[in-house]
Design a protein around this motif. Structure first.
Motif, short mmCIF file in Angstrom:
data_model
loop_
_atom_site.label_atom_id
_atom_site.label_comp_id
_atom_site.label_asym_id
_atom_site.label_seq_id
_atom_site.Cartn_x
_atom_site.Cartn_y
_atom_site.Cartn_z
N SER A 1 0.87 -1.17 0.00
CA SER A 1 0.00 0.00 0.00
C SER A 1 0.91 1.22 0.00
CB SER A 1 -0.92 0.00 1.23
OG SER A 1 -1.83 1.09 1.17
N ASP B 1 -5.01 2.56 -0.83
CA ASP B 1 -4.24 1.99 -1.94
C ASP B 1 -3.90 0.53 -1.65
OD1 ASP B 1 -4.26 4.64 -2.65
OD2 ASP B 1 -2.09 4.93 -2.52
N PHE C 1 -9.55 3.84 -6.25
CA PHE C 1 -9.92 4.71 -5.12
C PHE C 1 -11.44 4.79 -4.98
CE2 PHE C 1 -10.75 8.80 -3.08
CZ PHE C 1 -9.82 8.81 -2.05
N ALA D 1 1.27 0.38 -6.05
CA ALA D 1 0.37 0.91 -5.03
C ALA D 1 0.37 2.43 -4.99
CB ALA D 1 0.76 0.36 -3.65
N THR D 2 1.42 3.08 -5.50
CA THR D 2 1.46 4.54 -5.48
C THR D 2 0.51 5.17 -6.49
OG1 THR D 2 3.22 4.73 -7.15
CG2 THR D 2 3.91 4.45 -4.85
N THR E 1 -2.84 4.36 -7.22
CA THR E 1 -4.28 4.41 -6.92
C THR E 1 -4.76 5.81 -6.58
OG1 THR E 1 -4.40 2.11 -6.17
CG2 THR E 1 -6.02 3.62 -5.26
N THR E 2 -4.04 6.51 -5.73
CA THR E 2 -4.46 7.85 -5.31
C THR E 2 -3.56 8.94 -5.90
OG1 THR E 2 -5.33 6.94 -3.23
CG2 THR E 2 -4.97 9.32 -3.31
N GLN F 1 -7.73 5.24 -14.66
CA GLN F 1 -6.61 4.45 -14.14
C GLN F 1 -6.07 3.50 -15.21
OE1 GLN F 1 -6.58 3.43 -9.97
NE2 GLN F 1 -6.19 1.28 -10.47
#
Length: 335
Positions: A38, A63, A88, A138-139, A141-142, A290
């Motif tokens: 995450s 994430d 997200f 994981a970086t 997602t947001t 995404q």
């Protein structure tokens, strides 16, 4: 299965490592994901610190990245062994924005990804970029998707444009990377000369220490020959917005993303009107956004900047690093 719960919102000491039930066999349209990483966002910090209300016992982190280890009936997009990342807004698949709150956001309104596994609808995930580690994936997602939407989806960024990024957190560093990837020129601000050296190494064309130069908006405008920048990635909020309006060109675009300097404040409306600039608030993006971001990263090979990774059980220490402001780029959890 190991996981983290927030026993009571209101402090990092309320984060507790616990044993959780197995996520179970996926039903029709679902996948089971062995989560591996995450990444921390200021939204996550708001939840665990008590700044954003949530339920007692919430599993934090919006994430999630990992490997599909089982698929339910009817799932054709993913197979066992695929590397995936979470969305997200799991219900916002495509089209105009549909959510104005965080009621269905993992790690806030519903349980998140600070755990070793989940079973969820396949539509809640996309593929990871090829060759990415789970922490790198994981970086996106947001922070990654926010920067992408701000510049590319909403801003219509094109080669030759000029972009202003504020600070060196995850969204700002991604915005710098995406702008350079698209052929734009970038000016970056920071209060740290050391961090400014690092953004120059990433391709920033001009840098300003905003602590030494409080009228940095004017300096940005001067750097463009008096015209102003085409795009501002505004993560500060009320404390920086006036300078961002000074920096933007007539008819330019300001993406209002963050509230690091506060949730409300005075807006110089006359200056904004005179600039005839578009001030647009945004929160992350859709699943389609995404997938388009992942496709762009596959094509260009751009990789995230990760400052440091922690184990899942070290989550409080990870948030303390974020709290200190000493990081550059993203902070991750790997498990």
């Amino acid at each position: 299965m190991k996981g983290i719960v927030l026993r009571q919102p209101g402090g990092l000491d309320k984060l507790e490592a616990v044993d959780m039930r197995d996520p179970g066999v996926p039903g029709p349209g679902e996948i089971r994901v062995r989560l591996r990483a995450s990444s921390l966002n200021y939204h996550d910090y708001g939840v665990v610190s008590g700044g954003i209300p949530t339920a007692d016992g919430r599993i934090p982190m919006s994430d999630g990245a990992g490997v599909v280890d089982d698929v339910g009936d009817g799932v054709t997009e993913f197979a066992v062994g695929d590397h995936v990342i979470s969305c997200f807004f799991p219900d916002w698949q495509d089209g105009p924005a549909t959510a104005g709150d965080f009621k269905r956001v993992p790690g806030d309104g519903i349980d998140g990804y600070a755990r070793e596994g989940v079973t969820r609808p396949a539509s809640w995930f996309t593929r990871s970029p090829k060759g990415y580690s789970h922490a790198e994936a994981a970086t996106l997602t947001t922070a990654g998707l926010t920067a992408w939407r701000a510049l590319v989806v909403d801003g219509g960024l094109k080669a030759g444009d000029t972009v202003l990024v504020l600070g060196t957190g995850g969204v700002s560093v991604f915005a710098l990377q995406f702008a350079k990837m698209m052929g734009a020129k970038v000016v970056a601000t920071s209060s740290s000369d050391e961090k400014l050296e690092r953004v120059r190494a990433l391709g920033a064309d001009h840098t300003i220490n905003y602590r030494s130069h409080q009228d940095w908006g004017g300096l940005v405008r001067d750097w463009t020959g008096g015209r102003g920048v085409d795009h501002v990635v505004e993560v500060g909020g009320p404390g920086t917005l006036a300078q961002s309006i000074t920096a933007v060109r007539v008819g330019g675009h300001i993406s209002l993303i963050g509230v690091l300097t506060g949730r409300s404040g005075e807006i110089p409306t006359a200056a904004l009107m005179a600039k005839q600039a578009r001030l647009q608030g945004l929160i992350v993006g859709s699943r389609r956004h995404q997938t388009e971001l992942v496709r762009a990263l596959d094509a260009t090979g751009v990789r995230p900047v990760i400052d440091k990774s922690f184990g899942l059980g070290e989550i409080a220490d990870a948030f303390r690093l974020q709290e200190s402001g000493g990081h550059f780029g993203k902070i991750c959890l790997e498990y």
